[in-house]
Scaffold this motif. Structure first.
Motif, PDB file in Angstrom:
ATOM      1  N   ARG A  46       0.839  -1.213   0.000  1.00 31.90           N
ATOM      2  CA  ARG A  46       0.000   0.000   0.000  1.00 31.90           C
ATOM      3  C   ARG A  46       0.865   1.250   0.000  1.00 31.90           C
ATOM      4  NH1 ARG A  46      -2.842  -2.777   3.994  1.00 31.90           N
ATOM      5  NH2 ARG A  46      -2.153  -1.302   5.614  1.00 31.90           N
ATOM      6  N   ALA A  47       1.936   1.212   0.803  1.00 32.05           N
ATOM      7  CA  ALA A  47       2.841   2.365   0.830  1.00 32.05           C
ATOM      8  C   ALA A  47       3.505   2.566  -0.520  1.00 32.05           C
ATOM      9  CB  ALA A  47       3.897   2.169   1.922  1.00 32.05           C
ATOM     10  N   MET A  48       3.965   1.467  -1.137  1.00 32.40           N
ATOM     11  CA  MET A  48       4.626   1.578  -2.433  1.00 32.40           C
ATOM     12  C   MET A  48       3.662   2.005  -3.527  1.00 32.40           C
ATOM     13  SD  MET A  48       7.781   1.337  -2.136  1.00 32.40           S
ATOM     14  CE  MET A  48       8.006   1.520  -3.904  1.00 32.40           C
ATOM     15  N   MET A  52      15.768  -0.988   2.753  1.00 31.11           N
ATOM     16  CA  MET A  52      15.581  -1.228   4.179  1.00 31.11           C
ATOM     17  C   MET A  52      14.122  -1.138   4.601  1.00 31.11           C
ATOM     18  SD  MET A  52      19.024   0.516   5.696  1.00 31.11           S
ATOM     19  CE  MET A  52      20.617  -0.107   5.099  1.00 31.11           C
ATOM     20  N   GLY A  53      13.226  -1.080   3.605  1.00 27.11           N
ATOM     21  CA  GLY A  53      11.803  -1.183   3.884  1.00 27.11           C
ATOM     22  C   GLY A  53      11.195  -0.007   4.611  1.00 27.11           C
ATOM     23  N   LEU A  54      11.663   1.221   4.324  1.00 27.13           N
ATOM     24  CA  LEU A  54      11.163   2.405   5.032  1.00 27.13           C
ATOM     25  C   LEU A  54      10.074   3.141   4.269  1.00 27.13           C
ATOM     26  CD1 LEU A  54      14.629   3.808   6.202  1.00 27.13           C
ATOM     27  CD2 LEU A  54      13.036   2.399   7.511  1.00 27.13           C
ATOM     28  N   PHE A  55       9.569   2.541   3.184  1.00 28.36           N
ATOM     29  CA  PHE A  55       8.660   3.276   2.304  1.00 28.36           C
ATOM     30  C   PHE A  55       7.313   3.591   2.947  1.00 28.36           C
ATOM     31  CE2 PHE A  55      10.179  -0.783   0.521  1.00 28.36           C
ATOM     32  CZ  PHE A  55       9.291  -1.668   1.138  1.00 28.36           C
ATOM     33  N   TRP A  56       6.952   2.940   4.063  1.00 31.89           N
ATOM     34  CA  TRP A  56       5.677   3.229   4.714  1.00 31.89           C
ATOM     35  C   TRP A  56       5.670   4.631   5.330  1.00 31.89           C
ATOM     36  CZ3 TRP A  56       0.843   1.520   5.115  1.00 31.89           C
ATOM     37  CH2 TRP A  56       0.057   1.946   6.186  1.00 31.89           C
ATOM     38  N   PHE A  57       6.821   5.073   5.819  1.00 35.64           N
ATOM     39  CA  PHE A  57       6.865   6.267   6.651  1.00 35.64           C
ATOM     40  C   PHE A  57       6.776   7.571   5.871  1.00 35.64           C
ATOM     41  CE2 PHE A  57       9.151   2.873   8.892  1.00 35.64           C
ATOM     42  CZ  PHE A  57       8.340   2.782  10.025  1.00 35.64           C
ATOM     43  N   ASP A  58       7.039   7.556   4.562  1.00 33.69           N
ATOM     44  CA  ASP A  58       6.895   8.795   3.782  1.00 33.69           C
ATOM     45  C   ASP A  58       5.894   8.618   2.643  1.00 33.69           C
ATOM     46  OD1 ASP A  58       8.445   7.127   2.236  1.00 33.69           O
ATOM     47  OD2 ASP A  58       9.829   8.683   1.568  1.00 33.69           O
ATOM     48  N   THR A 113       8.913  18.762  -1.554  1.00 32.28           N
ATOM     49  CA  THR A 113       8.519  17.516  -0.878  1.00 32.28           C
ATOM     50  C   THR A 113       9.700  16.543  -0.738  1.00 32.28           C
ATOM     51  OG1 THR A 113       7.743  16.664  -3.032  1.00 32.28           O
ATOM     52  CG2 THR A 113       6.093  17.668  -1.584  1.00 32.28           C
ATOM     53  N   SER A 114      10.034  15.848  -1.813  1.00 35.68           N
ATOM     54  CA  SER A 114      10.967  14.725  -1.747  1.00 35.68           C
ATOM     55  C   SER A 114      12.349  15.093  -1.215  1.00 35.68           C
ATOM     56  CB  SER A 114      11.121  14.094  -3.140  1.00 35.68           C
ATOM     57  OG  SER A 114       9.909  13.533  -3.562  1.00 35.68           O
ATOM     58  N   VAL A 115      12.864  16.248  -1.615  1.00 33.38           N
ATOM     59  CA  VAL A 115      14.244  16.601  -1.284  1.00 33.38           C
ATOM     60  C   VAL A 115      14.470  16.636   0.228  1.00 33.38           C
ATOM     61  CG1 VAL A 115      15.886  18.525  -1.324  1.00 33.38           C
ATOM     62  CG2 VAL A 115      14.796  17.777  -3.434  1.00 33.38           C
ATOM     63  N   TRP A 116      13.460  17.027   1.014  1.00 29.54           N
ATOM     64  CA  TRP A 116      13.671  17.096   2.462  1.00 29.54           C
ATOM     65  C   TRP A 116      12.969  15.981   3.243  1.00 29.54           C
ATOM     66  CZ3 TRP A 116       9.755  17.793   6.052  1.00 29.54           C
ATOM     67  CH2 TRP A 116       8.517  18.207   5.551  1.00 29.54           C
ATOM     68  N   VAL A 117      11.855  15.445   2.725  1.00 26.09           N
ATOM     69  CA  VAL A 117      11.113  14.420   3.463  1.00 26.09           C
ATOM     70  C   VAL A 117      11.852  13.081   3.460  1.00 26.09           C
ATOM     71  CG1 VAL A 117       8.981  13.073   3.559  1.00 26.09           C
ATOM     72  CG2 VAL A 117       8.883  15.523   3.055  1.00 26.09           C
ATOM     73  N   GLU A 118      12.355  12.652   2.290  1.00 26.00           N
ATOM     74  CA  GLU A 118      12.995  11.329   2.181  1.00 26.00           C
ATOM     75  C   GLU A 118      14.193  11.168   3.117  1.00 26.00           C
ATOM     76  OE1 GLU A 118      11.573  10.726  -2.467  1.00 26.00           O
ATOM     77  OE2 GLU A 118      13.608  11.413  -1.978  1.00 26.00           O
ATOM     78  N   PRO A 119      15.133  12.126   3.159  1.00 26.12           N
ATOM     79  CA  PRO A 119      16.246  11.968   4.116  1.00 26.12           C
ATOM     80  C   PRO A 119      15.781  12.070   5.569  1.00 26.12           C
ATOM     81  CG  PRO A 119      16.399  14.064   2.949  1.00 26.12           C
ATOM     82  CD  PRO A 119      15.364  13.265   2.244  1.00 26.12           C
ATOM     83  N   PHE A 120      14.734  12.851   5.828  1.00 24.63           N
ATOM     84  CA  PHE A 120      14.201  12.945   7.190  1.00 24.63           C
ATOM     85  C   PHE A 120      13.775  11.572   7.699  1.00 24.63           C
ATOM     86  CE2 PHE A 120      10.606  13.425  10.094  1.00 24.63           C
ATOM     87  CZ  PHE A 120      11.166  14.267  11.065  1.00 24.63           C
ATOM     88  N   VAL A 121      13.063  10.820   6.853  1.00 23.91           N
ATOM     89  CA  VAL A 121      12.608   9.482   7.230  1.00 23.91           C
ATOM     90  C   VAL A 121      13.790   8.542   7.435  1.00 23.91           C
ATOM     91  CG1 VAL A 121      11.379   7.434   6.383  1.00 23.91           C
ATOM     92  CG2 VAL A 121      10.341   9.694   6.155  1.00 23.91           C
ATOM     93  N   LEU A 122      14.764   8.572   6.534  1.00 25.17           N
ATOM     94  CA  LEU A 122      15.917   7.680   6.635  1.00 25.17           C
ATOM     95  C   LEU A 122      16.706   7.949   7.915  1.00 25.17           C
ATOM     96  CD1 LEU A 122      17.783   5.529   5.367  1.00 25.17           C
ATOM     97  CD2 LEU A 122      18.981   7.396   4.203  1.00 25.17           C
ATOM     98  N   TYR A 123      16.958   9.213   8.215  1.00 26.54           N
ATOM     99  CA  TYR A 123      17.747   9.536   9.394  1.00 26.54           C
ATOM    100  C   TYR A 123      16.997   9.250  10.685  1.00 26.54           C
ATOM    101  CZ  TYR A 123      21.940  11.544   7.334  1.00 26.54           C
ATOM    102  OH  TYR A 123      23.145  11.695   6.700  1.00 26.54           O
ATOM    103  N   ARG A 124      15.702   9.492  10.680  1.00 28.16           N
ATOM    104  CA  ARG A 124      14.933   9.288  11.908  1.00 28.16           C
ATOM    105  C   ARG A 124      14.650   7.815  12.173  1.00 28.16           C
ATOM    106  NH1 ARG A 124       9.086  12.120  13.461  1.00 28.16           N
ATOM    107  NH2 ARG A 124       8.931  11.242  15.546  1.00 28.16           N
TER     108      ARG A 124
END
Length: 514
Positions: free
Chosen positions: A234-236, A371-377, A415-426
């Protein structure tokens, strides 16, 4: 089956990938030049339009491929064959459903072709031509799923060897068809035939490498695992929607608001920019499965170090490539296709900026997906898609083709430029994300400064398109990299890159000595 280290798999995958993409670029360019000189601008336009329509229809895949690939990494690392069989059975079911959905939706679009084309071109058998594109897409979904197991085992080079061989065959057959008959339908039939043969051969190779693919697995995945997998799918799906809207609606908007001929002009630029992007993307495609294995087996410190190195490599490569594209695209297009296929420099600039921005995201996306983080963003993708459509439609009315690409640029930055690294780092690196933003800003400033210096020097070149191209090419190859080295030569990221290269070379020499 012989196994290698992550570094060895990454090196082999990346090497084969770069060679295969360069081969594809060379053959694709020759085919494209003959195509544009043999057939009219209308055929160039509908080729780009129909390709984008089918890319939009690929939304029905729901992102199952990425989610199931991620689910395969741990069973592969643990040697759990039964779990791999269960996942592949589920994958097969998804892709059969996708083929049916794409076929049905593709047929349903036929009555609306006039809406999708401003000033419908005078091309014979237009509906039949569209059906050939549709058939190619549907047949691909029926046959392609088994290659995922090869890729998840860090053996993407096997897939690429087959794909490149059939791509070369396809281009050669299409060139012969264009030069002897000039028949666009026969041209497409060669495309369809080689796509099917390539997928059949890859499927059989997968069965040979992993014989358990042919065994019947009756047990389904446990309920809790299916729940987690469907959650990731669903996230993907949301990510797929955002990606398709941002990357594959440009031709649709240009066709609807500007005209099919402009789509043909953009298609030539897209071919060249896309070819360079595909070569560079292979650097990250080559390490994707290794990153998945890294996430399943290594600690946080190791993951962080590899990510920072990958991001550093990405901004250098894509920054260098963006500068080269900006300086070389117009003289190259004029020389190869003709002056009537040129865009203004402002349009070329925004295309190259979009190329660079998306390139700097590759490291983040590789680690997020592996690493399966696609749900969070997941909601970021929907916001980006909505922004892209709204901004592009508003801007295209005033700025025509330029407005479409400005809309794409703004939606990505917001959107993407700041949200994607935010999710990865957090969620995975567990570090303050401001460290990444500061590094990104420094890299962007450095690329901007190198770009300005290179443009000033290249601007001195005058003469015919060939003369300008021959003068600018060596300047673009040497000057940006020299300036980048002066800026980065003492950084820890550059030292890590050198250390990785030494390890690969040492491993190669050691095996050769054995």
């Amino acid at each position: 089956m012989e196994t290698k280290s992550r570094t060895e798999y990454s090196a082999m995958n990346t090497t084969v990938a770069v060679i295969s993409r360069m081969t594809a670029i060379l053959m694709g360019f020759v085919t494209r030049v003959i195509f544009t000189h043999t057939l009219s601008e209308n055929y160039v336009g509908i080729n780009g339009l129909f390709t984008d329509i089918l890319n939009v229809l690929s939304l029905t895949e729901l992102g199952a491929g990425t989610a199931i690939t991620y689910a395969l990494y741990r069973p592969i690392a643990e040697g759990n064959i039964k779990k791999q069989q269960q996942l592949m059975k589920l994958y097969q079911t998804f892709y059969r459903g996708t083929a049916v959905c794409v076929g049905v939706l593709g047929l349903a679009l036929i009555p609306f072709m006039d809406v999708l084309m401003k000033n419908r071109p005078e091309v014979e058998h237009l509906t039949f031509i569209y059906l050939l594109y549709l058939a190619n897409s549907v047949l691909s979904y029926l046959l392609v799923y088994k290659r995922t197991l090869i890729e998840a085992h860090q053996m993407n080079y096997v897939v690429l060897i087959y794909q490149t061989g059939f791509l070369v065959l396809q281009d050669l057959l299409q060139i012969v068809v264009l030069l002897t008959t000039g028949n666009f339908i026969l041209f497409l039939l060669m495309y369809l035939m080689c796509t099917v043969l390539s997928n059949v051969c890859i499927s059989r190779k997968a069965e040979k490498l992993f014989p358990y693919l042919k065994e019947k697995e009756k047990e389904r995945l446990p309920a809790e695992e299916r729940t987690g997998l469907f959650r990731n799918i669903r996230a993907m799906m949301m990510h797929k929607l955002g990606t398709v809207v941002v990357n594959n609606t440009d031709n649709l908007l240009i066709s609807a608001f500007v005209g099919v001929v402009s789509v043909g002009i953009y298609s030539n630029y897209y071919l060249l920019i896309g070819s360079v992007r595909q070569v560079l993307d292979q650097v990250f495609a080559g390490i994707t499965a290794s990153v998945g294995n890294l996430g399943a087996t290594e600690d946080q410190g190791k993951i962080r170090e590899i990510f920072e190195t990958a991001f550093f490599i990405g901004q250098w490569l894509y920054g260098f490539a963006a500068i080269c594209l900006y300086e070389l695209l117009n003289p190259f297009v004029e020389l190869a296709f003709g002056r009537q296929y040129l865009f203004e420099r402002s349009v070329v600039m925004i295309l190259c900026l979009n190329f660079f921005i998306n390139g700097t995201r590759k490291a983040v996306l590789t680690f997020r997906d592996s690493m399966g983080l696609f749900w969070f963003d997941r909601y970021k993708a929907l916001a980006e898609a909505a922004l892209n459509l709204v901004l592009s439609i508003l801007l295209v009315r005033q700025y025509q083709t330029l407005g479409v690409f400005i809309g794409t640029f703004l939606s990505t930055i917001l959107t993407s430029v700041w949200v994607e690294p935010f999710v990865l780092y957090r969620r995975r690196l567990h570090l303050p994300v401001h460290r990444f933003y500061l590094r990104y800003l420094l890299y962007a400033v450095c690329v901007g400064a190198v770009w300005i210096v290179t443009d000033l020097v290249c601007g001195l070149a005058e003469g015919s398109p060939l003369t300008v191209l021959l003068i600018r090419l060596p300047l673009c190859v040497v000057l940006p990299n020299l300036l980048f080295f002066m800026a980065y030569g003492r950084t820890k990221e550059w030292k890590r890159v050198l250390e990785r290269l030494r390890r690969i070379e040492w491993g190669r020499l050691h095996r050769g000595g054995m």
